[in-house]
Design a protein around this motif. Structure first.
Motif, PDB file in Angstrom:
ATOM      1  N   GLU A 160      -7.147  -6.252  -2.953  1.00 25.92           N
ATOM      2  CA  GLU A 160      -5.734  -5.928  -3.199  1.00 25.92           C
ATOM      3  C   GLU A 160      -4.815  -6.991  -2.612  1.00 25.92           C
ATOM      4  O   GLU A 160      -3.781  -7.328  -3.187  1.00 25.92           O
ATOM      5  N   THR A 187       1.002  10.228  -9.511  1.00 26.90           N
ATOM      6  CA  THR A 187       0.938   8.810  -9.143  1.00 26.90           C
ATOM      7  C   THR A 187       1.629   7.976 -10.209  1.00 26.90           C
ATOM      8  O   THR A 187       2.016   8.465 -11.267  1.00 26.90           O
ATOM      9  N   GLY A 215       2.039   6.247   0.206  1.00 24.41           N
ATOM     10  CA  GLY A 215       0.615   5.971   0.244  1.00 24.41           C
ATOM     11  C   GLY A 215       0.126   5.697   1.651  1.00 24.41           C
ATOM     12  O   GLY A 215       0.903   5.328   2.544  1.00 24.41           O
ATOM     13  N   GLU A 216      -1.181   5.837   1.824  1.00 24.01           N
ATOM     14  CA  GLU A 216      -1.792   5.625   3.146  1.00 24.01           C
ATOM     15  C   GLU A 216      -1.957   4.128   3.402  1.00 24.01           C
ATOM     16  O   GLU A 216      -2.351   3.368   2.521  1.00 24.01           O
ATOM     17  N   GLN A 230       0.830  -1.210   0.000  1.00 26.79           N
ATOM     18  CA  GLN A 230       0.000   0.000   0.000  1.00 26.79           C
ATOM     19  C   GLN A 230       0.863   1.258   0.000  1.00 26.79           C
ATOM     20  O   GLN A 230       0.557   2.241  -0.686  1.00 26.79           O
ATOM     21  N   ARG A 231       1.933   1.237   0.753  1.00 26.50           N
ATOM     22  CA  ARG A 231       2.811   2.409   0.815  1.00 26.50           C
ATOM     23  C   ARG A 231       3.403   2.728  -0.549  1.00 26.50           C
ATOM     24  O   ARG A 231       3.495   3.895  -0.949  1.00 26.50           O
ATOM     25  N   GLN A 260       0.463   3.309  -3.781  1.00 26.14           N
ATOM     26  CA  GLN A 260      -0.246   4.581  -3.734  1.00 26.14           C
ATOM     27  C   GLN A 260       0.708   5.767  -3.554  1.00 26.14           C
ATOM     28  O   GLN A 260       0.282   6.892  -3.325  1.00 26.14           O
ATOM     29  N   GLN A 261       1.989   5.482  -3.666  1.00 26.39           N
ATOM     30  CA  GLN A 261       2.989   6.538  -3.488  1.00 26.39           C
ATOM     31  C   GLN A 261       2.877   7.584  -4.586  1.00 26.39           C
ATOM     32  O   GLN A 261       2.567   7.284  -5.737  1.00 26.39           O
ATOM     33  N   GLN A 262       3.144   8.850  -4.242  1.00 23.65           N
ATOM     34  CA  GLN A 262       3.173   9.938  -5.206  1.00 23.65           C
ATOM     35  C   GLN A 262       4.544  10.605  -5.170  1.00 23.65           C
ATOM     36  O   GLN A 262       5.193  10.646  -4.120  1.00 23.65           O
TER      37      GLN A 262
END
Length: 640
Positions: free
Chosen positions: A603, A542, A590-591, A181-182, A185-187
């Motif tokens: 996921e 993203t 990401g959250e 997830q980190r 969803q990282q930007q």
């Protein structure tokens, strides 16, 4: 002729002939025992051999499948023979290793499962059902017996069991899911600019020496493929149909002989009002619904409009909005109880309650269209097409059998067969293995044209049916053959000059971008290094950003995080040849969902599949590392 031979070979003469024939056959049979193992070998895996014959057969099967998938596209042309052969050999090695593993693990597939798999294969079906003749014909084209093919299917299914076993053993830990997830969803915030190859074009063209050197080191690039010109006889049922003459008397006779086919059955405009009854309802509940429906029927009989009450009470939402109307209905459409009641009603009369599996209905017929026979003139074209197809199909199969026999009897010419059948020998232009147009683009036709029997031995091909149920068949022979060759330097000089200039401009662009990136990493000012170059500042993006070149995104998401006093910069070569200099400014992770249920989160399931595929790939690599593999045929880079 056969009967004459049999009649004249009775008694002691026959026995002498049998003895003379038996001696060479016996000696040949003995010799065959001494020749065991003499067949060329493509590879040996743990002492088990893969023969060149098996490899050739699988290469041919793969080429046909690729051709069916890619057609005449440029992608098919990129599959060079040696590369394809190497890839197929590696796949055969993998299959052999997997077979050993599945046997050691005791994995098995039942005969019934194999049979069901074959019966459900669409390629072997006709009109939605398994067709044995199609099955046997397709296996024959691939040079396989049913026993061999069933063994292949069994092995593939057993291998699938192994894949499922590996995949089923993989699971996702909470730490892995949090990391996923980190990252997913990282930007990242970035800026970039592009160095264009057009700005670095060479000032002068290459000289003759450079062009000659390029030509000599890239001869494969200027090679013309192996080509053939074909003579062929095409048998096409649709062409036969256009030549089939059907008289008006025959059409009328067919019309008279099949009267039931041309009757338009009775149709009724039906409306209904439905009150549902649950399938497990007891008598009391059903009677309660019936009482309510009878009350509604009484209101209709008292003068209230059926359509208004259907809109208000009917549980069939689709028809209720239309006042209960079901439109025109023929027999055989509705459930039996409903149909029996509806087709017994006169126009305008409301039925008694009718029970079906859906509940209780009130039915009313608003109009009746009686059955009517379509006139001959209305169905004439339909009859003409049907009779033409029947006769052309029958003629197709008859001519196909004769064509196959005649082409076999005169293996070095097509003219005798064409003359006997009233067909034409057609001629193709030069064709490579990538094919031409129409029937000459079909994989099976091309495979036959370039087969040893047709290309090397100069024989007619067998009768080829390129597509299942297409009712087209063809026999081909090679009229002319042109081996692969290299184009002369003079013919490709302009192409060489363009290629050398492109290489030079590409190298200069890459060098300039790399030099700029190096200066930026060393702390140089962006404006001083890049001057008036246009900066793209998309900001925080993203991994799925669609307005940024994919190569720029990939570079941005692989650059290290910028630290105090350091600049994170890289380069990316774009699809059109330009080069981008990319600078990473900051990263926002990401959250993470702390309490996610890893058993139900989609996921997490997807991540488990990815990890399972990775584990399976590593298992294959380990199997190959441990195996004793000796390749006789050339091989490419490692693929597993």
């Amino acid at each position: 002729m056969l009967q004459t031979i049999r009649t004249r070979t009775q008694g002691w003469v026959a026995w002498v002939i049998v003895a003379l024939i038996s001696i060479p056959f016996a000696l040949w049979g003995i010799q065959s025992y001494f020749d065991v193992g003499s067949e060329p070998v493509a590879a040996t895996i743990n002492g088990i051999e893969i023969s060149n014959r098996d490899l050739d057969r699988r290469v041919q099967e793969t080429r046909i499948k690729l051709r069916e998938q890619l057609g005449n596209s440029d992608k098919f042309a990129t599959f060079e023979d040696q590369r394809l052969r190497t890839e197929v050999l590696e796949n055969l090695i993998q299959e052999l290793l997997l077979r050993d593993v599945t046997q050691q693990l005791g994995l098995r597939v039942s005969d019934q499962d194999v049979q069901l798999q074959i019966l459900s294969e669409p390629a072997f079906q006709k009109d939605g059902r398994f067709h044995r003749e199609t099955y046997e014909r397709m296996l024959q084209l691939q040079g396989l017996t049913p026993v061999q093919f069933e063994a292949q299917v069994r092995q593939q299914m057993t291998g699938t069991q192994l894949i499922r076993a590996v995949a089923g053993s993989e699971f996702v830990t909470r730490a892995e899911f949090s990391q996923y997830q980190r990252l997913i969803q990282q930007q990242r915030e970035l800026v970039y600019t592009q160095f264009h190859t057009a700005d670095f074009a060479p000032a002068t063209p290459p000289d003759d020496a450079a062009s000659g050197a390029f030509y000599n080191t890239n001869t494969a690039r200027f090679q013309t493929p192996e080509q053939v010109k074909l003579d062929y006889i095409l048998l096409d049922a649709s062409a036969l149909a256009t030549q089939t003459v059907i008289s008006d008397d025959e059409l009328r006779q067919h019309y008279t002989d099949n009267p039931a086919r041309f009757i338009q059955p009775e149709r009724r405009q039906i409306s209904h009002l439905l009150l549902k009854v649950a399938s497990d309802a007891d008598d009391a509940a059903a009677n309660e619904v019936l009482t309510k429906l009878n009350d509604i029927r009484a209101r209709i009989l008292a003068g209230e409009a059926f359509a208004d009450l259907a809109k208000q009470f009917s549980a069939d939402a689709g028809s209720a909005a239309q006042g209960g109307s079901l439109g025109d209905v023929e027999k055989g459409v509705m459930v039996p109880a409903f149909e029996q009641a509806a087709f017994a009603l006169p126009v305008g009369e409301v039925s008694a309650p009718v029970r079906t599996q859906f509940g209780y209905h009130l039915i009313v017929v608003t109009a009746i269209t009686p059955p009517v026979t379509k006139p001959f003139e209305e169905v004439r074209e339909q009859l003409l097409a049907e009779l033409r197809k029947q006769r052309s199909d029958a003629q197709f199969y008859e001519l196909g059998e004769r064509l196959a026999n005649l082409a076999y009897e005169s293996p070095d010419r097509l003219e005798p067969a064409a003359e006997a059948l009233g067909l034409t020998v057609q001629k193709s232009d030069w064709l490579a293995r990538t094919g031409g147009t129409g029937i000459l683009s079909q994989p099976k036709v091309l495979a036959a044209a370039f087969s040893e029997e047709v290309l090397t031995e100069g024989r007619n091909s067998e009768l080829i049916e390129p597509e299942r149920d297409s009712l087209q068949a063809v026999v081909v022979r090679v009229a002319e053959h042109r081996a692969a060759d290299v184009k002369p330097l003079a013919e490709v000089r302009d192409e060489i000059i363009a290629a050398i200039n492109a290489e030079k401009s590409s190298a200069a662009t890459e060098a300039a971008a790399s030099a700029a990136a190096k200066q930026l990493r060393e702390g140089a000012d962006w404006a001083a290094v890049l001057g008036n170059a246009k900066l793209e500042t998309p900001g925080l993006v993203t991994r799925q950003a669609d307005k940024i070149p994919a190569e720029v995104l990939e570079t941005a998401f692989t650059l290290p995080l910028p630290t105090d006093g350091a600049v994170s910069v890289g380069t990316a070569r774009l699809a059109q040849g330009d080069v981008a200099v990319v600078r990473l400014l900051r990263v926002q992770d990401g959250e993470i969902t702390a309490n996610a249920d890893l058993k139900t989160t989609p996921e997490a399931a997807m991540l488990a599949q990815v990890l399972a595929r990775q584990m399976y790939a590593e298992m294959l690599k380990d199997m190959k590392r441990r195996a004793d593999i000796e390749r006789t045929a050339p091989r490419s880079e490692e693929h597993f």
